[in-house]
Design a protein around this motif. Structure first.
Motif, PDB file in Angstrom:
ATOM      1  N   TYR A 195       3.797   1.611  -1.199  1.00 55.77           N
ATOM      2  CA  TYR A 195       4.699   2.223  -2.515  1.00 55.77           C
ATOM      3  C   TYR A 195       3.845   1.743  -3.494  1.00 55.77           C
ATOM      4  O   TYR A 195       4.559   1.907  -4.908  1.00 55.77           O
ATOM      5  CB  TYR A 195       5.949   1.299  -2.460  1.00 55.77           C
ATOM      6  N   SER A 196       2.551   1.637  -3.620  1.00 53.57           N
ATOM      7  CA  SER A 196       1.792   1.606  -5.047  1.00 53.57           C
ATOM      8  C   SER A 196       1.227   2.839  -5.131  1.00 53.57           C
ATOM      9  O   SER A 196       0.893   3.079  -6.429  1.00 53.57           O
ATOM     10  CB  SER A 196       0.459   0.507  -4.771  1.00 53.57           C
ATOM     11  N   ASP A 197       1.247   3.527  -4.304  1.00 55.52           N
ATOM     12  CA  ASP A 197       0.733   5.024  -4.719  1.00 55.52           C
ATOM     13  C   ASP A 197       1.421   5.837  -3.545  1.00 55.52           C
ATOM     14  O   ASP A 197       1.053   5.758  -2.536  1.00 55.52           O
ATOM     15  CB  ASP A 197      -0.988   5.027  -4.585  1.00 55.52           C
ATOM     16  N   TRP A 226       7.688  -1.427  -8.022  1.00 55.99           N
ATOM     17  CA  TRP A 226       6.435  -1.157  -7.852  1.00 55.99           C
ATOM     18  C   TRP A 226       5.770  -0.643  -9.037  1.00 55.99           C
ATOM     19  O   TRP A 226       6.510   0.335  -9.629  1.00 55.99           O
ATOM     20  CB  TRP A 226       6.219  -0.286  -6.574  1.00 55.99           C
ATOM     21  N   GLU A 227       4.466  -0.850  -9.481  1.00 60.42           N
ATOM     22  CA  GLU A 227       3.839  -0.222 -10.807  1.00 60.42           C
ATOM     23  C   GLU A 227       3.113   0.873  -9.816  1.00 60.42           C
ATOM     24  O   GLU A 227       2.138   0.580  -9.210  1.00 60.42           O
ATOM     25  CB  GLU A 227       3.124  -1.160 -11.362  1.00 60.42           C
ATOM     26  N   ARG A 228       3.117   2.112 -10.548  1.00 64.11           N
ATOM     27  CA  ARG A 228       2.464   3.126  -9.802  1.00 64.11           C
ATOM     28  C   ARG A 228       2.504   4.523 -10.878  1.00 64.11           C
ATOM     29  O   ARG A 228       3.502   4.482 -11.465  1.00 64.11           O
ATOM     30  CB  ARG A 228       2.924   3.609  -8.477  1.00 64.11           C
ATOM     31  N   LYS A 229       1.544   5.424 -10.711  1.00 66.83           N
ATOM     32  CA  LYS A 229       1.558   6.544 -11.544  1.00 66.83           C
ATOM     33  C   LYS A 229       1.752   7.763 -10.579  1.00 66.83           C
ATOM     34  O   LYS A 229       1.534   7.786  -9.494  1.00 66.83           O
ATOM     35  CB  LYS A 229       0.291   6.702 -12.167  1.00 66.83           C
ATOM     36  N   LYS A 284       0.797  -1.117  -0.217  1.00 62.39           N
ATOM     37  CA  LYS A 284      -0.003   0.078  -0.090  1.00 62.39           C
ATOM     38  C   LYS A 284       0.780   1.246   0.016  1.00 62.39           C
ATOM     39  O   LYS A 284       0.630   2.274  -0.815  1.00 62.39           O
ATOM     40  CB  LYS A 284      -0.869  -0.030   1.176  1.00 62.39           C
TER      41      LYS A 284
END
Length: 488
Positions: free
Chosen positions: A177-179, A314-317, A175
Motif C-alpha cells: 500500500y505504499s506504492d 498510507w503516504e504514496r504518490k 509494501k
C-alpha cells in the motif's frame, strides 16, 4: 419578611439546579445510547439497521491488523446533450422511462458466500473435508507464497469445484500500500503461480486487510482496467482480530453479522486458525437454519467494495500515465479452465474462449439491464446500454438525471463538457474523451476511463462513474425480454 424572601429565592434556585442536573443526566444517557447503538459508519453504505457498532467498525479496519481501456476514438457532444434544446426526442422519452422512482431493492433467494483468506495451509485440507461432507462450495483467496508451498491443496480446491481468488503474494501491508506498483506486481506474480498449478489466472481479487483505508481511487480504477474484480465482505468472522480467537467468539461474530439476500463472509484458513475449522460446521448450520444456500463467487457476481476513505493511512504518490500505459495490461484469464466456466467443465463441456478484443460488443438485443444504486433503480431496454468485456456503458444524460446531476456546456464551441453532481464535477474533453474529477476540496484528478460517442450520443461507463463520485452500485442484472414484448 426579608428572611422569608431570601429563603424562597434559595428554594427556587435549588429547584432550578435540581431540574438542570436531571435534564443534563438525561441528555448524557441519550447520547450514550446513540453512540453505542447508532453511530457506526457502514463502509458499504447498506443495511445499517442490522449491523452492530463492532461489526461495522471491523468492516472498516479490515481483518487483523472499481475502469476501461483508453479509447482513443474522439467524440463530440450530441445536440441531445445541449441544455439550450428543450425539445424531447424519441430517445429522450425512452431515457425518461428508464429512470425509475426510488424503488427498494427487490428481494431474491438468500445466498451466502463463504470465503477463506491467506491459505492454503495445513488447515485447508480440514476445511475442504468439512465442505465436502456438508456439500457446500466456497471461495479461497490465496497467497502466492502459500501456493508455492502447497500446490496440491490448490489443485484439490479447484478439482472439488470451489472458486479461487488472488490475495497478493505475501500479504505485506507496507509494501503493498505504499506504492501501487508493488501491489500490481504481487497480483501478477500470484496470478502466474496460480495459473501454473490449475491452468488459469483468476479475476477475483481481495486486498489484504480489505480496501478500506488501504485503497485509493487509482487502485480500484487500474485493477478494474485490467479486468480484475475486487471483493471485500459483509460479515467478518473476527477469527483474525488477534491470535487464537476461540470458536465461541467466532460464532458470536457470525450471529451478530448483517444478513443480506447475498452475504459474503470473511474467514481464514491459514496457520493459527484451527478454531475457524472447529467453528465451520456451526457456521454452515447457522446460515442453513436462516434459509441460505451456498455458492461460489464468480466474475459475474456484483462485487462488494468498501467506500474509498477520505482519511489516509498510507503516504504514496499516484503512478504516472507512462507507467500505466506500459504495465497495466488486461489479465489473461484464458487457459485450460476459467473460473466462471467451472460448472461446465465438470459436466464435460468445453469452455468458450475469452474474447480478445476488449471493446467488442456483445449481443444484448434480447436482454434488458436493471441496475440499483443507493439513489434508486435504472431499468434500461436494449439500445439504452452497451456492454464491453469490462463495463456497461449508458448515455450520460440517463446517468446524470438518475443521480440528480446536470450536464453543462458553455456553448456549442466549447472544448469541454461538465457532468455536475453534488459530490463533485467530472469534466470531459470533447476532442479526446479524457475525463477529470474535481471536488470543492480536492485537486483535479485525471480519470482512467473515457467516454464513447456513437451516433451523436455520449456514453459513459456506469461502474467507473459511480466509483468516481462514491455512489455504490448495489445490484445489477440482465433480464431476458418476454417474446415479442418490451417492458416499459
Amino acid at each position: 419578611m426579608l428572611i422569608m424572601r431570601v429563603s424562597e429565592r434559595r428554594n427556587l434556585h435549588a429547584l432550578r439546579k435540581s431540574w438542570s442536573n436531571t435534564i443534563g443526566k438525561m441528555l448524557v444517557l441519550m447520547l450514550t445510547v446513540v453512540f453505542v447503538f447508532g453511530t457506526a459508519v457502514d463502509p458499504i453504505g447498506a443495511n445499517k439497521a442490522e449491523d452492530s457498532g463492532l461489526q461495522l467498525w471491523t468492516k472498516q479496519v479490515g481483518d487483523a491488523g472499481t475502469a476501461d481501456d483508453f479509447l482513443d476514438k474522439p467524440f463530440r457532444l450530441s445536440e441531445r446533450e445541449a441544455p439550450q434544446l428543450p425539445k424531447l426526442t424519441a430517445f429522450d422519452e425512452m431515457a425518461n422511462s428508464a429512470i425509475a422512482a426510488k424503488e427498494p431493492v427487490p428481494s431474491s433467494s438468500k445466498v451466502v458466500y463463504l470465503t477463506f483468506d491467506d491459505g492454503p495451509s495445513k488447515h485447508t485440507a480440514d476445511v475442504l473435508d468439512i465442505l465436502e461432507r456438508e456439500n457446500v462450495k466456497a471461495t479461497f483467496f490465496v497467497l502466492g507464497k502459500q501456493v508455492k508451498q502447497h500446490p496440491e491443496l490448490l489443485k484439490r480446491i479447484d478439482k472439488e469445484g470451489h472458486a479461487i481468488g488472488n490475495h497478493s503474494y505475501n500479504h505485506a501491508y507496507k509494501k503493498l500500500y505504499s506504492d501501487f506498483r508493488h501491489f500490481w506486481q504481487q497480483i501478477r506474480d500470484t496470478g502466474q503461480v496460480i495459473k501454473e498449478v490449475v491452468g488459469y489466472e483468476p479475476r477475483l481479487v481481495r486486498a489484504p486487510g480489505g480496501t478500506y483505508l488501504n485503497f485509493d481511487r487509482q487502485y480500484f480504477q487500474l485493477l478494474s482496467q485490467a479486468g480484475y474484480i475486487v471483493h471485500d465482505w459483509h460479515v467478518d468472522s473476527g477469527d483474525s482480530k488477534r491470535s487464537g480467537v476461540p470458536e465461541s467468539e467466532i460464532m458470536k461474530s457470525i450471529r451478530a453479522g448483517v444478513r443480506l439476500p447475498h452475504t459474503v463472509v470473511l474467514m481464514h484458513d491459514s496457520a493459527g486458525h484451527g478454531e475457524t475449522v472447529k467453528a465451520l460446521p456451526d457456521i454452515i448450520k447457522f446460515y442453513r437454519d436462516k434459509g441460505y444456500t451456498f455458492e461460489i463467487m464468480t466474475p459475474d457476481l456484483e462485487p462488494v467494495q468498501f467506500k474509498v476513505s477520505t482519511r489516509k493511512r498510507w503516504e504514496r504518490k499516484s503512478v504516472t500515465q507512462a507507467w500505466i500505459d506500459q504495465h497495466v495490461k488486461a489479465v489473461d484469464v484464458r487457459g485450460e479452465k476459467q473460473p466462471e466456466r467451472q460448472g461446465e467443465q465438470q459436466s464435460g463441456k468445453q469452455p468458450a474462449k475469452q474474447p480478445e478484443k476488449q471493446v467488442e460488443r456483445q449481443n444484448d438485443s434480447s436482454l434488458r439491464f436493471k441496475a440499483t444504486t443507493e439513489v434508486g433503480m435504472l431499468n434500461l431496454q436494449p439500445g439504452q446500454y452497451k456492454r464491453t468485456q469490462q463495463n456497461t456503458y449508458i448515455p450520460a444524460r440517463i446517468l446524470t438525471t438518475h443521480l440528480d446531476g446536470n450536464i453543462i456546456v458553455s456553448d456549442n464551441h466549447s472544448t469541454q463538457i461538465e457532468l455536475q453532481f453534488k459530490q463533485g464535477t467530472i469534466t470531459v474533453n470533447r476532442a479526446t474523451g479524457a475525463a477529470v474529477w474535481q471536488t470543492d476540496t480536492s485537486e483535479r484528478e485525471r480519470l482512467i476511463w473515457k467516454g464513447i460517442e456513437e451516433d451523436g450520443v455520449l456514453w459513459v461507463p456506469l461502474r467507473p462513474v459511480l466509483d468516481t463520485i462514491g455512489v455504490p452500485l448495489l445490484k445489477y442484472e440482465f433480464i431476458p425480454l418476454e417474446m415479442g414484448k418490451i417492458d416499459a
